[in-house]
Write an enzyme that holds these catalytic residues in place. Structure first.
Site, PDB file in Angstrom:
ATOM      1  N   ASP A 120       0.823  -1.213   0.000  1.00 26.59           N
ATOM      2  CA  ASP A 120       0.000   0.000   0.000  1.00 26.59           C
ATOM      3  C   ASP A 120       0.858   1.264   0.000  1.00 26.59           C
ATOM      4  OD1 ASP A 120      -2.292   1.523   0.063  1.00 26.59           O
ATOM      5  OD2 ASP A 120      -3.060   0.687   1.940  1.00 26.59           O
TER       6      ASP A 120
ATOM      7  N   GLU B 159     -13.886   2.072  -0.180  1.00 24.39           N
ATOM      8  CA  GLU B 159     -13.375   2.602   1.088  1.00 24.39           C
ATOM      9  C   GLU B 159     -13.705   4.079   1.250  1.00 24.39           C
ATOM     10  OE1 GLU B 159      -9.232   1.700   0.676  1.00 24.39           O
ATOM     11  OE2 GLU B 159      -8.732   3.711  -0.016  1.00 24.39           O
TER      12      GLU B 159
END
Length: 654
Positions: A406, A461
């Site tokens: 990430d 998200e």
């Protein structure tokens, strides 16, 4: 005629021939004859493309500045050759089809100064790229990509605020000429030129930066690249951010003998074909690893979106062993192959060798193994980069099945090479890879099939902190971002709301649109590592919904887009083995679509379908399960609520 006159005549003819050769034009048509690429070689090299004789991409120049020399300016053409390519590609991890037909016509133009331009014309579009043959390493100062479109062209523009980006953008639907000079976007970008869709992206991206495109205050776009990074200091969050201090005056230092990324253009007047396109995969390099049999796609129970807010248990929920055993039990019950341990499983985000003391990681992985559930570990890119082999060896020792990387948020040459290094080193250790906080797919997933998915989009998200993930946004993704490759969108919300009732709640998020809108994503959206993003407790309380989702495959043998309009609606049918799966999604406009079942072979079938309930427009949680018999002559009327959807599983009747 004397000797002097003869020599003068011969020289004149030769000069005329050379000049004529230098001004040559070349036409290259797709196998079906609809797409035509025209290349003009004069003082520079220009190319254009048309569909059924109608100009779509207008003449624009291409060049590359290498070692202070500009390839494509004052070109001297040495030779040209043509060939037809017609290959069947067996796909190791099939996102659309188990086999892809790579059918195109190719034109190779070789120029003086050791470079070539290669053009290809597919039934679905066109592509070109440079190739160089220098002995030594080269510096690429820049590459010019100039794309001109018809007056009045429209664009879905994923505007970037900075070259430092996670590629999490909304698509601005606007007139191309309305974009002021210097505004720029990441790829893919979708232009409508003369009523024809042109999806612009790139493929076979290795050892080279990502391409961005800048507006020109007209009906054209021009290349923009991140330079090579020379120096960076820690940013506000030094475990994941960087502050760029110094950049080079070139975009790549690379091998002098190589092919460069394909500039890819899906060209169609049929939105269905746009969503079916797999040009990026076909144009990328073949598999680079010997053994792919170990690669196991699957569905994943994910913790971060739902903030570990499980309830109805006799332990305190959170980042602890008991909570993750609960996730494993849930995954095992519904046949999910994996769980992810997102941020918080390690003691710190910078030390990937020390688990959180509240999590007995080895016990947890062993417990998952006993239940047939693998564990995937989240991590920041920088700590992994600093000691990659050591960390990956440790993950294998623990028994992890993959990693989720990430916060890369860069797209320069070093970062492109970082992605490949992660893919290669993980493949050596039989680890899956999910790139989050990432740029878009550009072909790495073909070379390294253990690369399951990419984020590189504004996904679910964002429901935790905003109101941008609307059904309208969701209906742009299959036609733009997904054309580049798999999407880690993270679907599966079990609290579903309309425009009025939606709230962004970080620890207990919901989605815009109906429950069936979420169901349909498991057919429409492609990801070989597909998330069930919501709280396992919610799924337990909704067993009918969860059982239906759990039946959905994550790879496909065959894909057909049956009906579609960019940003408005889509209806897709996909086959896995002998079963078919269908999904439909709409924007905030209620719609009636028709599922024409003629794609089915003859015979009697049973369809299990989830459809928007009568009150789904008021309460997004409302749905109805229906089971009925059908044949390939059936035509099912699908009534989709505002922000609605529909999904069905079709199998042979007993």
């Amino acid at each position: 005629m004397n000797i002097k006159q003869i020599l003068f005549f011969v020289v004149a003819v030769l000069l005329f021939s050379m000049e004529t050769f230098a001004q040559r034009q070349f036409n290259l048509s797709s196998p079906d004859g609809r797409v035509t690429v025209k290349v003009e070689v004069g003082d520079d090299i220009k190319w254009s493309a048309s569909l059924d004789g109608k100009p779509v991409i207008l003449p624009g120049s291409v060049s590359m500045a290498v070692n202070k020399d500009i390839l494509g300016k004052k070109p001297v053409l040495l030779s040209q050759s043509r060939r037809q390519i017609n290959n069947r590609i067996t796909v190791d991890v099939p996102r659309k089809n188990k086999t892809e037909q790579d059918l195109c016509n190719e034109l190779l133009l070789q120029f003086k100064n050791n470079y070539s331009l290669i053009f290809r014309a597919y039934n679905e579009g066109a592509a070109y790229r440079f190739e160089t043959k220098y002995k030594n390493e080269v510096l690429v100062e820049n590459e010019d990509v100039n794309l001109s479109f018809n007056p009045g062209s429209q664009v879905f523009f994923p505007e970037e605020e900075s070259i430092i980006s996670h590629y999490e953008r909304s698509y601005i639907d606007t007139a191309l000429a309305s974009l002021s000079l210097g505004r720029f976007c990441s790829l893919p970008v979708l232009v409508t030129s003369g009523g024809v869709r042109v999806l612009v992206t790139e493929a076979d991206l290795f050892d080279y930066p990502n391409l961005f495109l800048s507006a020109t205050a007209g009906n054209s776009l021009a290349a923009k690249f991140p330079p090579v990074l020379l120096q960076a200091d820690p940013g506000k969050r030094p475990d994941r951010d960087e502050k760029i201090v110094k950049e080079a005056d070139y975009i790549a230092r690379t091998s002098g003998t190589r092919t460069f990324p394909w500039r890819v253009f899906t060209i169609t007047d049929d939105d269905r074909k746009l969503a079916e396109s797999d040009m990026v995969f076909k144009l990328s390099r073949p598999v680079a690893i010997n053994d792919t049999k170990w690669i196991k796609p699957g569905k994943v129970a994910w913790d971060w979106w739902n903030a570990n807010n499980i309830y109805g248990v006799d332990f305190e929920a959170g980042l602890n062993t008991a909570t993750y055993k609960y996730y494993i039990d849930f995954a095992a019950k519904y046949g999910l192959e994996y769980i992810i341990l997102d941020e918080g499983w390690s003691k710190t985000t910078t030390d990937l060798t020390a688990p959180n003391p509240d999590i007995n990681l080895e016990e947890l992985i062993s417990y998952g193994k006993s239940k047939g559930v693998g564990v995937i570990l989240w991590m920041l890119w920088k700590p992994l980069d600093q000691n990659m082999e050591k960390h990956l060896d440790q993950f294998v020792k623990w028994g992890a099945k993959g990693i989720k990387v990430d916060f890369m948020q860069r797209a320069d040459q070093y970062m492109v090479n970082y992605y490949e290094r992660v893919a290669r080193e993980c493949a050596k250790r039989q680890l899956l890879v999910d790139f989050h906080g990432a740029f878009k797919p550009s072909g790495l997933h073909r070379a390294y099939p253990n690369v399951m998915s990419y984020e590189g989009l504004k996904g679910a998200e964002n429901n935790k902190w905003g109101k941008l993930i609307t059904p309208d946004h969701n209906l742009t993704l299959p036609f733009i971002r997904m054309v580049a490759g798999a999407m880690d969108y993270t679907p599966g919300a079990m609290i579903n709301a309309n425009k009025v009732s939606f709230r962004d709640i970080f620890d207990n998020p919901m989605s815009m649109g109906t429950r069936c809108h979420q169901f349909a994503m498991y057919v429409v959206y492609e990801s070989p590592l597909q998330m069930l993003a919501d709280n396992p407790t919610h799924y337990y309380k909704e067993p009918e919904s969860t059982e239906f989702i759990s039946k959905m495959p994550v790879t496909w043998d065959e894909t057909r887009v049956l009906d579609a309009k960019v940003s408005d609606y889509i209806l897709v049918a996909r086959r896995k083995g002998a079963k078919w799966y269908a999904g439909a999604m709409t924007d905030w406009t209620p719609r009636t679509l028709t599922l024409d079942c003629s794609f089915l072979p003859p015979g009697n079938y049973k369809i299990e379908m989830m459809q928007d309930g009568v009150n789904a427009g008021r309460n997004g949680n409302d749905y109805k399960k229906v089971v009925q018999k059908i044949t390939n002559g059936s035509k099912l009327v699908l009534n989709l609520a505002a922000g609605g959807g529909w999904a069905g599983i079709i199998e042979k009747a007993d």
